[in-house]
Enzyme design. Structure first.
Site, mmCIF file in Angstrom:
data_model
loop_
_atom_site.group_PDB
_atom_site.id
_atom_site.type_symbol
_atom_site.label_atom_id
_atom_site.label_comp_id
_atom_site.label_asym_id
_atom_site.label_seq_id
_atom_site.Cartn_x
_atom_site.Cartn_y
_atom_site.Cartn_z
ATOM 1 N N PRO A 10 0.780 -1.228 0.000
ATOM 2 C CA PRO A 10 0.000 0.000 0.000
ATOM 3 C C PRO A 10 0.818 1.288 0.000
ATOM 4 C CG PRO A 10 -0.165 -1.123 2.105
ATOM 5 C CD PRO A 10 0.501 -2.073 1.163
ATOM 6 N N ASN A 11 0.339 2.233 -0.765
ATOM 7 C CA ASN A 11 0.885 3.596 -0.865
ATOM 8 C C ASN A 11 2.188 3.687 -1.656
ATOM 9 O OD1 ASN A 11 -1.204 4.907 0.692
ATOM 10 N ND2 ASN A 11 -0.326 3.883 2.471
ATOM 11 N N ARG A 18 5.522 10.968 -2.300
ATOM 12 C CA ARG A 18 5.153 10.616 -0.928
ATOM 13 C C ARG A 18 6.354 10.776 0.015
ATOM 14 N NH1 ARG A 18 4.835 4.411 1.279
ATOM 15 N NH2 ARG A 18 4.015 4.936 3.323
ATOM 16 N N TYR A 23 11.399 8.582 1.622
ATOM 17 C CA TYR A 23 11.402 7.579 0.545
ATOM 18 C C TYR A 23 12.103 8.026 -0.732
ATOM 19 C CZ TYR A 23 8.015 5.400 3.631
ATOM 20 O OH TYR A 23 7.409 4.836 4.721
ATOM 21 N N ASN A 75 7.618 -5.847 -0.903
ATOM 22 C CA ASN A 75 7.648 -4.738 0.054
ATOM 23 C C ASN A 75 6.231 -4.636 0.580
ATOM 24 O OD1 ASN A 75 7.692 -2.443 1.555
ATOM 25 N ND2 ASN A 75 8.757 -1.176 0.041
ATOM 26 N N ALA A 78 3.012 -0.835 4.853
ATOM 27 C CA ALA A 78 2.431 -0.773 6.204
ATOM 28 C C ALA A 78 1.946 -2.140 6.689
ATOM 29 C CB ALA A 78 1.285 0.229 6.225
ATOM 30 N N GLU A 99 11.910 -10.019 1.760
ATOM 31 C CA GLU A 99 11.192 -8.807 2.190
ATOM 32 C C GLU A 99 12.109 -7.596 2.001
ATOM 33 O OE1 GLU A 99 10.222 -9.010 6.366
ATOM 34 O OE2 GLU A 99 9.711 -6.882 6.465
ATOM 35 N N HIS A 101 12.494 -3.134 2.118
ATOM 36 C CA HIS A 101 11.985 -1.824 2.517
ATOM 37 C C HIS A 101 12.931 -0.748 2.033
ATOM 38 C CE1 HIS A 101 8.996 -3.643 5.098
ATOM 39 N NE2 HIS A 101 9.939 -4.469 5.519
ATOM 40 N N ARG A 108 13.179 3.921 12.619
ATOM 41 C CA ARG A 108 12.008 4.801 12.571
ATOM 42 C C ARG A 108 11.128 4.587 13.814
ATOM 43 N NH1 ARG A 108 9.299 4.506 6.844
ATOM 44 N NH2 ARG A 108 8.226 6.302 7.762
HETATM 45 C C1 DQA Z 1 8.168 0.754 3.933
HETATM 46 C C2 DQA Z 1 8.255 0.939 5.452
HETATM 47 C C3 DQA Z 1 6.884 0.792 6.096
HETATM 48 O O1 DQA Z 1 6.982 0.976 7.499
HETATM 49 C C4 DQA Z 1 5.922 1.823 5.553
HETATM 50 O O2 DQA Z 1 4.633 1.628 6.089
HETATM 51 C C5 DQA Z 1 5.887 1.850 4.071
HETATM 52 C C6 DQA Z 1 7.128 1.673 3.315
HETATM 53 C C7 DQA Z 1 9.513 1.035 3.226
HETATM 54 O O3 DQA Z 1 9.657 0.624 2.080
HETATM 55 O O4 DQA Z 1 10.389 1.680 3.804
HETATM 56 O O5 DQA Z 1 4.850 2.107 3.465
HETATM 57 O O6 DQA Z 1 7.817 -0.589 3.667
#
Ligand code: DQA
Length: 148
Positions: A10-11, A18, A23, A75, A78, A99, A101, A108
């Site tokens: 998501p997002n 964003r 990011y 990835n 959230a 996985e 990120h 964080r």
């Molecule tokens: C994320 C880290 C997550 O905590 C966050 O909710 C994201 C992006 C990252 O790629 O750093 O949406 O997965």
């Protein structure tokens, strides 16, 4: 040729605009282009998807093996910190998962320090921006080729 499914959670469709301080300005299309280049170099095929919906991600993982995928690069965004359903889907798939990120989730907020996905993944790459995806893909290929 080996096929790897890449799932952006998501997002991540908003990358580029964003929270750029966290990011960066790289868009999801730019990341996907680099992943495709890396896949070509490693002679694997990618199926790339992004979803903001937990159930849709569960369905994609559930169908991955049947669709000829050999590994999962994800990835979970959230959902990393909340989704038992995605964790169980990865576990049930019996496919190796990596996985990734963009940010270092351990540097964080505290709620990001727990990944429900990490225990069912082969490993995790966190904190290297778009390079996390490329390192993750190299790891997935290495796992499939028995080099890791
Ligand atoms: C994320 C880290 C997550 O905590 C966050 O909710 C994201 C992006 C990252 O790629 O750093 O949406 O997965």
């Amino acid at each position: 040729m080996l096929k790897i499914i890449v799932i952006h959670g998501p997002n991540l469709n908003l990358l580029g605009t964003r929270e750029v301080d966290i990011y960066g300005t790289t868009t999801i299309d730019e990341i996907n282009k680099e992943l495709e280049k890396c896949a070509k170099k490693n002679k694997v095929v990618l199926k790339i998807a992004q979803s903001n919906h937990e159930g849709e991600i569960v369905d994609m993982i559930g169908a991955a093996k049947k669709n000829g995928m050999s590994a999962i690069l994800i990835n979970p965004a959230a959902y990393t910190h909340t989704s038992v359903a995605i964790r169980d889907a990865i576990s049930a798939s019996s496919l190796p998962a990596v996985e990734v990120h963009l940010s270092n989730i351990y540097a964080r907020e505290e709620f990001r320090h727990t990944s429900l996905i990490a225990p069912v993944a082969k490993g995790q790459v966190s904190g290297f921006g778009k390079a996390s995806y490329l390192l993750g893909l190299e790891a997935a290929v290495g796992l499939l080729k028995g080099e890791m």
